[in-house]
Write a protein that holds these residues in place. Structure first.
Motif, PDB file in Angstrom:
ATOM      1  N   VAL A  91       0.879  -1.175   0.000  1.00 56.94           N
ATOM      2  CA  VAL A  91       0.000   0.000   0.000  1.00 56.94           C
ATOM      3  C   VAL A  91       0.916   1.224   0.000  1.00 56.94           C
ATOM      4  CG1 VAL A  91      -1.886   1.193   1.171  1.00 56.94           C
ATOM      5  CG2 VAL A  91      -1.696  -1.304   1.340  1.00 56.94           C
ATOM      6  N   TRP A  92       0.988   1.893  -1.142  1.00 52.41           N
ATOM      7  CA  TRP A  92       1.977   2.951  -1.367  1.00 52.41           C
ATOM      8  C   TRP A  92       1.324   4.324  -1.205  1.00 52.41           C
ATOM      9  CZ3 TRP A  92       7.140   2.010  -2.957  1.00 52.41           C
ATOM     10  CH2 TRP A  92       7.885   3.170  -3.265  1.00 52.41           C
ATOM     11  N   LEU A  93       1.578   4.980  -0.056  1.00 51.58           N
ATOM     12  CA  LEU A  93       1.023   6.306   0.194  1.00 51.58           C
ATOM     13  C   LEU A  93       1.960   7.373  -0.368  1.00 51.58           C
ATOM     14  CD1 LEU A  93      -0.493   4.469   2.236  1.00 51.58           C
ATOM     15  CD2 LEU A  93      -0.561   6.422   3.772  1.00 51.58           C
ATOM     16  N   ARG A 128       5.473   0.160  -9.103  1.00 53.26           N
ATOM     17  CA  ARG A 128       4.348  -0.676  -9.541  1.00 53.26           C
ATOM     18  C   ARG A 128       4.825  -1.794 -10.463  1.00 53.26           C
ATOM     19  NH1 ARG A 128      -1.104  -0.006  -9.769  1.00 53.26           N
ATOM     20  NH2 ARG A 128      -0.992   2.198  -9.156  1.00 53.26           N
ATOM     21  N   GLU A 129       5.660  -1.447 -11.427  1.00 54.49           N
ATOM     22  CA  GLU A 129       6.134  -2.446 -12.404  1.00 54.49           C
ATOM     23  C   GLU A 129       6.932  -3.554 -11.734  1.00 54.49           C
ATOM     24  OE1 GLU A 129       8.228  -0.011 -15.194  1.00 54.49           O
ATOM     25  OE2 GLU A 129       6.373   0.970 -15.877  1.00 54.49           O
ATOM     26  N   LEU A 130       7.766  -3.198 -10.743  1.00 54.84           N
ATOM     27  CA  LEU A 130       8.539  -4.218 -10.016  1.00 54.84           C
ATOM     28  C   LEU A 130       7.612  -5.232  -9.352  1.00 54.84           C
ATOM     29  CD1 LEU A 130      11.331  -2.108  -8.264  1.00 54.84           C
ATOM     30  CD2 LEU A 130      11.688  -3.955  -9.908  1.00 54.84           C
ATOM     31  N   HIS A 131       6.525  -4.743  -8.782  1.00 50.13           N
ATOM     32  CA  HIS A 131       5.560  -5.625  -8.130  1.00 50.13           C
ATOM     33  C   HIS A 131       4.783  -6.450  -9.153  1.00 50.13           C
ATOM     34  CE1 HIS A 131       6.434  -3.081  -4.679  1.00 50.13           C
ATOM     35  NE2 HIS A 131       5.752  -3.911  -3.913  1.00 50.13           N
ATOM     36  N   VAL A 190      -0.968  -1.116  -4.459  1.00 46.45           N
ATOM     37  CA  VAL A 190      -2.095  -0.190  -4.337  1.00 46.45           C
ATOM     38  C   VAL A 190      -1.536   1.214  -4.097  1.00 46.45           C
ATOM     39  CG1 VAL A 190      -4.146   0.430  -3.009  1.00 46.45           C
ATOM     40  CG2 VAL A 190      -3.585  -1.994  -3.382  1.00 46.45           C
ATOM     41  N   GLU A 191      -1.731   2.102  -5.066  1.00 46.74           N
ATOM     42  CA  GLU A 191      -1.273   3.485  -4.908  1.00 46.74           C
ATOM     43  C   GLU A 191      -2.366   4.302  -4.226  1.00 46.74           C
ATOM     44  OE1 GLU A 191       1.165   6.495  -7.716  1.00 46.74           O
ATOM     45  OE2 GLU A 191      -0.837   6.020  -8.465  1.00 46.74           O
ATOM     46  N   VAL A 192      -1.970   5.021  -3.174  1.00 42.27           N
ATOM     47  CA  VAL A 192      -2.911   5.840  -2.406  1.00 42.27           C
ATOM     48  C   VAL A 192      -2.419   7.290  -2.440  1.00 42.27           C
ATOM     49  CG1 VAL A 192      -4.043   6.217  -0.192  1.00 42.27           C
ATOM     50  CG2 VAL A 192      -3.357   3.892  -0.858  1.00 42.27           C
ATOM     51  N   TYR A 193      -3.209   8.163  -3.033  1.00 39.74           N
ATOM     52  CA  TYR A 193      -2.854   9.571  -3.102  1.00 39.74           C
ATOM     53  C   TYR A 193      -3.447  10.300  -1.911  1.00 39.74           C
ATOM     54  CZ  TYR A 193      -2.687  14.361  -5.039  1.00 39.74           C
ATOM     55  OH  TYR A 193      -2.477  15.698  -5.239  1.00 39.74           O
ATOM     56  N   GLU A 234      -5.345   3.961  -7.099  1.00 41.66           N
ATOM     57  CA  GLU A 234      -6.417   3.061  -6.669  1.00 41.66           C
ATOM     58  C   GLU A 234      -7.301   3.732  -5.613  1.00 41.66           C
ATOM     59  OE1 GLU A 234      -3.751   0.391  -8.810  1.00 41.66           O
ATOM     60  OE2 GLU A 234      -3.367   1.969  -7.360  1.00 41.66           O
ATOM     61  N   ILE A 235      -6.674   4.547  -4.755  1.00 42.00           N
ATOM     62  CA  ILE A 235      -7.406   5.220  -3.684  1.00 42.00           C
ATOM     63  C   ILE A 235      -7.000   6.692  -3.653  1.00 42.00           C
ATOM     64  CG2 ILE A 235      -7.951   5.234  -1.205  1.00 42.00           C
ATOM     65  CD1 ILE A 235      -6.925   2.319  -1.125  1.00 42.00           C
ATOM     66  N   HIS A 236      -7.990   7.566  -3.595  1.00 44.73           N
ATOM     67  CA  HIS A 236      -7.743   9.011  -3.527  1.00 44.73           C
ATOM     68  C   HIS A 236      -8.322   9.515  -2.206  1.00 44.73           C
ATOM     69  CE1 HIS A 236      -7.932  13.113  -5.828  1.00 44.73           C
ATOM     70  NE2 HIS A 236      -7.419  13.240  -4.624  1.00 44.73           N
ATOM     71  N   VAL A 237      -7.431   9.835  -1.261  1.00 48.29           N
ATOM     72  CA  VAL A 237      -7.852  10.307   0.057  1.00 48.29           C
ATOM     73  C   VAL A 237      -7.726  11.823   0.088  1.00 48.29           C
ATOM     74  CG1 VAL A 237      -7.366  10.266   2.537  1.00 48.29           C
ATOM     75  CG2 VAL A 237      -7.115   8.172   1.189  1.00 48.29           C
ATOM     76  N   LYS A 238      -8.853  12.505   0.209  1.00 50.18           N
ATOM     77  CA  LYS A 238      -8.829  13.964   0.321  1.00 50.18           C
ATOM     78  C   LYS A 238      -8.708  14.313   1.803  1.00 50.18           C
ATOM     79  CE  LYS A 238     -11.128  14.847  -4.021  1.00 50.18           C
ATOM     80  NZ  LYS A 238     -12.204  15.547  -4.758  1.00 50.18           N
ATOM     81  N   ASN A 239      -7.475  14.506   2.226  1.00 51.30           N
ATOM     82  CA  ASN A 239      -7.174  14.544   3.655  1.00 51.30           C
ATOM     83  C   ASN A 239      -7.301  15.926   4.285  1.00 51.30           C
ATOM     84  OD1 ASN A 239      -6.519  13.111   5.993  1.00 51.30           O
ATOM     85  ND2 ASN A 239      -4.391  13.787   5.894  1.00 51.30           N
ATOM     86  N   ASP A 240      -7.992  16.822   3.617  1.00 46.75           N
ATOM     87  CA  ASP A 240      -8.240  18.122   4.238  1.00 46.75           C
ATOM     88  C   ASP A 240      -9.660  18.220   4.805  1.00 46.75           C
ATOM     89  OD1 ASP A 240      -9.307  18.010   1.678  1.00 46.75           O
ATOM     90  OD2 ASP A 240      -9.125  20.165   1.342  1.00 46.75           O
ATOM     91  N   SER A 241     -10.432  17.135   4.629  1.00 43.17           N
ATOM     92  CA  SER A 241     -11.840  17.215   5.050  1.00 43.17           C
ATOM     93  C   SER A 241     -12.319  15.989   5.826  1.00 43.17           C
ATOM     94  CB  SER A 241     -12.731  17.404   3.819  1.00 43.17           C
ATOM     95  OG  SER A 241     -12.517  16.349   2.890  1.00 43.17           O
TER      96      SER A 241
END
Length: 199
Positions: free
Chosen positions: A27-29, A115-118, A126-129, A171-178
């Motif tokens: 899980v890549w933040l 990602r490619e290595l995995h 899983v990319e998490v922004y 994969e996941i977009h976390v809007k962390n200001d709200s």
């Protein structure tokens, strides 16, 4: 480049997952400094461990105390930092650990390499922004880094004097200001459950 080396095969990932009764996932933040990556990563790791699953967090600052203490913050050093972490995360993932990484990782090409290595070894990635406006990140600024960057004390600072290339299709977009830290971690947990990466 080393040439006198040989890869020694052992258990397949599938066999190891069957024995461990758990599969691995990375899980890549990614996000700006002070976006909340490390805080969310801590909450996420704790939540996964509380489920009785093996999890480990690789943090941008922590890794630079050991494995990557020889690297600075130039573009080439940042590239090498992420390359090394990508390889380490892949090994943890292959060991059937839920591997949580928390790195600014500002360049798309570096995250694509991870990602490619995995994917080359059929390991889930899983990319998490962790998305906050730079104004919010700068207002938080718990380490005082933005202030130092604005004063020219820190060179090559992401978002100020160095670029941050935001993910286009995470994969996941976390809007962390709200939302709260707990809600952010739960958003990631829900995705991992939905994809059956954890139970």
């Amino acid at each position: 480049m080393a040439t006198n080396i040989t890869w020694h095969s052992n258990l397949t990932h599938k066999e190891r997952a069957s024995l461990r009764k758990q599969q691995g996932v990375t899980v890549w933040l990614t996000g700006l400094s002070a976006s909340g990556k490390s805080t969310i990563a801590c909450a996420l790791e704790q939540s996964i461990l509380n489920r009785g699953l093996n999890s480990y967090r690789l943090d941008g600052d922590n890794v630079r105390f050991g494995l990557n203490k020889d690297l600075g913050f130039s573009e080439s050093d940042r590239n090498e930092n992420i390359r090394r972490i990508s390889e380490v995360a892949k090994l943890f993932n292959d060991s059937c650990c839920v591997t949580v990484t928390s790195f600014i990782s500002p360049y798309k090409s570096d995250r694509n390499l991870a990602r490619e290595l995995h994917e080359k070894d059929n390991l889930p990635f899983v990319e998490v922004y962790i998305d906050v406006p730079i104004e919010i990140a700068e207002k938080r600024d718990p380490k005082g880094l933005y202030k130092k960057a604005r004063e020219g004390i820190i060179k090559e600072f992401t978002g100020i004097s160095a670029p941050y290339e935001a993910p286009e299709n995470p994969e996941i977009h976390v809007k962390n200001d709200s939302i709260s830290i707990e809600q952010a971690a739960e958003q990631i947990i829900d995705y991992l459950l939905e994809k059956k990466y954890i139970n």
